[in-house]
Design a protein around this motif. Structure first.
Motif, PDB file in Angstrom:
ATOM      1  N   CYS A 111       0.862  -1.188   0.000  1.00  0.00           N
ATOM      2  CA  CYS A 111       0.000   0.000   0.000  1.00  0.00           C
ATOM      3  C   CYS A 111       0.896   1.235   0.000  1.00  0.00           C
ATOM      4  O   CYS A 111       1.933   1.249   0.658  1.00  0.00           O
ATOM      5  N   ARG A 112       0.512   2.265  -0.760  1.00  0.00           N
ATOM      6  CA  ARG A 112       1.278   3.507  -0.801  1.00  0.00           C
ATOM      7  C   ARG A 112       0.794   4.535   0.217  1.00  0.00           C
ATOM      8  O   ARG A 112       1.490   5.492   0.512  1.00  0.00           O
ATOM      9  N   GLU A 113      -0.413   4.366   0.727  1.00  0.00           N
ATOM     10  CA  GLU A 113      -0.981   5.350   1.658  1.00  0.00           C
ATOM     11  C   GLU A 113      -1.533   4.654   2.907  1.00  0.00           C
ATOM     12  O   GLU A 113      -2.712   4.771   3.228  1.00  0.00           O
ATOM     13  N   PRO A 114      -0.703   3.898   3.626  1.00  0.00           N
ATOM     14  CA  PRO A 114      -1.197   3.166   4.797  1.00  0.00           C
ATOM     15  C   PRO A 114      -1.653   4.125   5.894  1.00  0.00           C
ATOM     16  O   PRO A 114      -1.176   5.257   5.998  1.00  0.00           O
ATOM     17  N   ARG A 115      -2.577   3.668   6.704  1.00  0.00           N
ATOM     18  CA  ARG A 115      -3.016   4.466   7.849  1.00  0.00           C
ATOM     19  C   ARG A 115      -2.827   3.653   9.118  1.00  0.00           C
ATOM     20  O   ARG A 115      -2.952   2.427   9.110  1.00  0.00           O
ATOM     21  N   TYR A 116      -2.499   4.343  10.180  1.00  0.00           N
ATOM     22  CA  TYR A 116      -2.236   3.652  11.442  1.00  0.00           C
ATOM     23  C   TYR A 116      -3.507   3.555  12.269  1.00  0.00           C
ATOM     24  O   TYR A 116      -4.217   4.554  12.452  1.00  0.00           O
ATOM     25  N   ASP A 117      -3.791   2.373  12.764  1.00  0.00           N
ATOM     26  CA  ASP A 117      -4.969   2.146  13.598  1.00  0.00           C
ATOM     27  C   ASP A 117      -4.544   2.169  15.065  1.00  0.00           C
ATOM     28  O   ASP A 117      -3.862   1.248  15.528  1.00  0.00           O
ATOM     29  N   PRO A 118      -4.913   3.181  15.804  1.00  0.00           N
ATOM     30  CA  PRO A 118      -4.490   3.278  17.204  1.00  0.00           C
ATOM     31  C   PRO A 118      -5.151   2.255  18.114  1.00  0.00           C
ATOM     32  O   PRO A 118      -4.769   2.125  19.284  1.00  0.00           O
ATOM     33  N   ASP A 119      -6.141   1.507  17.613  1.00  0.00           N
ATOM     34  CA  ASP A 119      -6.855   0.531  18.439  1.00  0.00           C
ATOM     35  C   ASP A 119      -6.192  -0.842  18.473  1.00  0.00           C
ATOM     36  O   ASP A 119      -6.814  -1.814  18.889  1.00  0.00           O
ATOM     37  N   GLY A 120      -4.956  -0.912  17.978  1.00  0.00           N
ATOM     38  CA  GLY A 120      -4.207  -2.158  18.123  1.00  0.00           C
ATOM     39  C   GLY A 120      -4.056  -2.997  16.883  1.00  0.00           C
ATOM     40  O   GLY A 120      -3.427  -4.057  16.928  1.00  0.00           O
ATOM     41  N   GLU A 121      -4.599  -2.591  15.744  1.00  0.00           N
ATOM     42  CA  GLU A 121      -4.487  -3.369  14.517  1.00  0.00           C
ATOM     43  C   GLU A 121      -3.213  -3.056  13.736  1.00  0.00           C
ATOM     44  O   GLU A 121      -2.937  -3.674  12.720  1.00  0.00           O
ATOM     45  N   GLY A 122      -2.460  -2.072  14.191  1.00  0.00           N
ATOM     46  CA  GLY A 122      -1.256  -1.689  13.461  1.00  0.00           C
ATOM     47  C   GLY A 122      -1.605  -0.889  12.219  1.00  0.00           C
ATOM     48  O   GLY A 122      -2.595  -0.156  12.195  1.00  0.00           O
ATOM     49  N   TYR A 123      -0.829  -1.059  11.147  1.00  0.00           N
ATOM     50  CA  TYR A 123      -1.078  -0.332   9.907  1.00  0.00           C
ATOM     51  C   TYR A 123      -2.115  -1.053   9.060  1.00  0.00           C
ATOM     52  O   TYR A 123      -2.121  -2.284   8.958  1.00  0.00           O
ATOM     53  N   LEU A 124      -2.991  -0.279   8.453  1.00  0.00           N
ATOM     54  CA  LEU A 124      -4.047  -0.812   7.596  1.00  0.00           C
ATOM     55  C   LEU A 124      -3.884  -0.276   6.185  1.00  0.00           C
ATOM     56  O   LEU A 124      -3.439   0.858   5.989  1.00  0.00           O
ATOM     57  N   ARG A 125      -4.247  -1.082   5.194  1.00  0.00           N
ATOM     58  CA  ARG A 125      -4.192  -0.629   3.807  1.00  0.00           C
ATOM     59  C   ARG A 125      -5.278   0.400   3.544  1.00  0.00           C
ATOM     60  O   ARG A 125      -6.386   0.298   4.076  1.00  0.00           O
ATOM     61  N   CYS A 126      -4.958   1.375   2.682  1.00  0.00           N
ATOM     62  CA  CYS A 126      -5.907   2.465   2.425  1.00  0.00           C
ATOM     63  C   CYS A 126      -7.076   2.028   1.553  1.00  0.00           C
ATOM     64  O   CYS A 126      -8.129   2.650   1.555  1.00  0.00           O
ATOM     65  N   GLN A 127      -6.873   0.980   0.737  1.00  0.00           N
ATOM     66  CA  GLN A 127      -7.879   0.417  -0.162  1.00  0.00           C
ATOM     67  C   GLN A 127      -8.150   1.267  -1.412  1.00  0.00           C
ATOM     68  O   GLN A 127      -9.016   0.922  -2.210  1.00  0.00           O
ATOM     69  N   ILE A 128      -7.407   2.388  -1.597  1.00  0.00           N
ATOM     70  CA  ILE A 128      -7.685   3.239  -2.759  1.00  0.00           C
ATOM     71  C   ILE A 128      -6.462   3.519  -3.629  1.00  0.00           C
ATOM     72  O   ILE A 128      -6.612   3.981  -4.762  1.00  0.00           O
ATOM     73  N   CYS A 129      -5.243   3.271  -3.143  1.00  0.00           N
ATOM     74  CA  CYS A 129      -4.046   3.515  -3.954  1.00  0.00           C
ATOM     75  C   CYS A 129      -3.944   2.432  -5.032  1.00  0.00           C
ATOM     76  O   CYS A 129      -4.638   1.406  -4.965  1.00  0.00           O
ATOM     77  N   PRO A 130      -3.109   2.614  -6.071  1.00  0.00           N
ATOM     78  CA  PRO A 130      -3.018   1.616  -7.155  1.00  0.00           C
ATOM     79  C   PRO A 130      -2.695   0.211  -6.663  1.00  0.00           C
ATOM     80  O   PRO A 130      -3.237  -0.772  -7.184  1.00  0.00           O
ATOM     81  N   GLU A 131      -1.803   0.084  -5.667  1.00  0.00           N
ATOM     82  CA  GLU A 131      -1.465  -1.239  -5.158  1.00  0.00           C
ATOM     83  C   GLU A 131      -2.674  -1.911  -4.511  1.00  0.00           C
ATOM     84  O   GLU A 131      -2.928  -3.096  -4.708  1.00  0.00           O
ATOM     85  N   CYS A 132      -3.421  -1.146  -3.727  1.00  0.00           N
ATOM     86  CA  CYS A 132      -4.612  -1.705  -3.077  1.00  0.00           C
ATOM     87  C   CYS A 132      -5.680  -2.072  -4.103  1.00  0.00           C
ATOM     88  O   CYS A 132      -6.368  -3.092  -3.961  1.00  0.00           O
ATOM     89  N   VAL A 133      -5.830  -1.249  -5.134  1.00  0.00           N
ATOM     90  CA  VAL A 133      -6.816  -1.544  -6.177  1.00  0.00           C
ATOM     91  C   VAL A 133      -6.468  -2.848  -6.885  1.00  0.00           C
ATOM     92  O   VAL A 133      -7.333  -3.689  -7.150  1.00  0.00           O
ATOM     93  N   THR A 134      -5.167  -3.047  -7.169  1.00  0.00           N
ATOM     94  CA  THR A 134      -4.745  -4.294  -7.809  1.00  0.00           C
ATOM     95  C   THR A 134      -5.007  -5.482  -6.902  1.00  0.00           C
ATOM     96  O   THR A 134      -5.509  -6.525  -7.338  1.00  0.00           O
ATOM     97  N   LEU A 135      -4.679  -5.335  -5.625  1.00  0.00           N
ATOM     98  CA  LEU A 135      -4.870  -6.439  -4.690  1.00  0.00           C
ATOM     99  C   LEU A 135      -6.340  -6.753  -4.426  1.00  0.00           C
ATOM    100  O   LEU A 135      -6.666  -7.842  -3.977  1.00  0.00           O
ATOM    101  N   SER A 136      -7.224  -5.788  -4.712  1.00  0.00           N
ATOM    102  CA  SER A 136      -8.646  -6.014  -4.446  1.00  0.00           C
ATOM    103  C   SER A 136      -9.209  -7.156  -5.291  1.00  0.00           C
ATOM    104  O   SER A 136     -10.232  -7.752  -4.937  1.00  0.00           O
ATOM    105  N   SER A 137      -8.537  -7.477  -6.391  1.00  0.00           N
ATOM    106  CA  SER A 137      -9.005  -8.568  -7.246  1.00  0.00           C
ATOM    107  C   SER A 137      -8.375  -9.909  -6.873  1.00  0.00           C
ATOM    108  O   SER A 137      -8.682 -10.935  -7.479  1.00  0.00           O
ATOM    109  N   VAL A 138      -7.483  -9.880  -5.886  1.00  0.00           N
ATOM    110  CA  VAL A 138      -6.785 -11.104  -5.486  1.00  0.00           C
ATOM    111  C   VAL A 138      -7.534 -11.784  -4.348  1.00  0.00           C
ATOM    112  O   VAL A 138      -7.829 -11.170  -3.332  1.00  0.00           O
ATOM    113  N   VAL A 139      -7.845 -13.053  -4.540  1.00  0.00           N
ATOM    114  CA  VAL A 139      -8.471 -13.856  -3.499  1.00  0.00           C
ATOM    115  C   VAL A 139      -7.504 -14.975  -3.148  1.00  0.00           C
ATOM    116  O   VAL A 139      -7.202 -15.830  -3.973  1.00  0.00           O
TER     117      VAL A 139
END
Length: 218
Positions: free
Chosen positions: A182-210
């Protein structure tokens, strides 16, 4: 003599697939080098947050991969490029940094550097085209110039480059979920660590991966 192979391990899916593939499929003396890279961006991209995200992914995967497959050499360094107005995250930059890492690990012309690619995002690197031959020659030239001598290692790529789906299937699901893609990760202060943004090109590509746990690499 055992051949050395360098993987520039960002913690992303492509380089993690490359590292695990080399450990499973070859007898090479594998070197993984992680660079924490900080750079300016006119787009507002927070390179320090991305670097922290990738550092965290590598730190979590490092002992798991070594224990699951086989031991390998690991090194890391920090590169601060913020003095430059821009510094592209592209193949030329990757090879420039890889050449310096390989020299620091004592590589020679009998060794090689893996350039991790996938055919979903890097279609210009599909073998057989005129553009591929140009990019290949261009990359080797950067390696030669950075090395400063003719005894530089071989630059090699998968032929053909794998699809993201193949890379995901090759890795156990827990490793796939840890990768820092992910190019634009966000930090989750509730203990999950870094989360993918789901909108950058890398996340968009991965959205089709199962992910399929069966490790179907065909």
């Amino acid at each position: 003599m055992v051949r050395k192979t360098l993987v520039m391990w960002s913690g992303g899916l492509d380089s993690t697939y490359g590292l695990v593939n080399l450990l499973r499929e070859t007898d090479d003396d594998v070197f993984a080098h992680h660079i924490s890279r900080h750079a300016r961006s006119d787009s507002g991209h927070n390179s320090t947050r991305t670097a922290d995200y990738e550092n965290d992914a590598v730190a979590r995967m490092l002992p798991l991969i070594s224990e699951t497959y086989r031991p390998f050499s690991f090194g890391q360094s920090t590169v601060d490029l913020r003095a430059f107005r821009s510094f592209a995250r592209d193949t030329s930059t990757a090879m420039f940094l890889a050449a310096h890492a390989a020299r620091s690990h004592g590589f020679s012309r009998d060794d090689r550097i893996l350039l991790s690619m996938n055919s979903d995002e890097d279609k210009s690197w599909n073998p057989g085209s005129e553009l591929y031959r140009f990019l290949r020659a261009y990359t080797v030239r950067i390696l030669r110039l950075t090395w400063g001598a003719e005894d530089f290692p071989t630059c090699f790529l998968w032929d053909p480059p794998p699809r993201k789906q193949k890379e995901a299937n090759y890795l156990p699901k827990h490793l796939f979920d840890m990768t820092a893609s992910c190019r634009e990760p966000r930090y989750d202060p509730d203990g999950e660590g870094y989360l993918r943004c789901q909108i950058c090109p890398e996340c968009v590509t991965l959205s089709s991966v199962v992910h399929r746990e069966a490790n179907d690499v065909s």
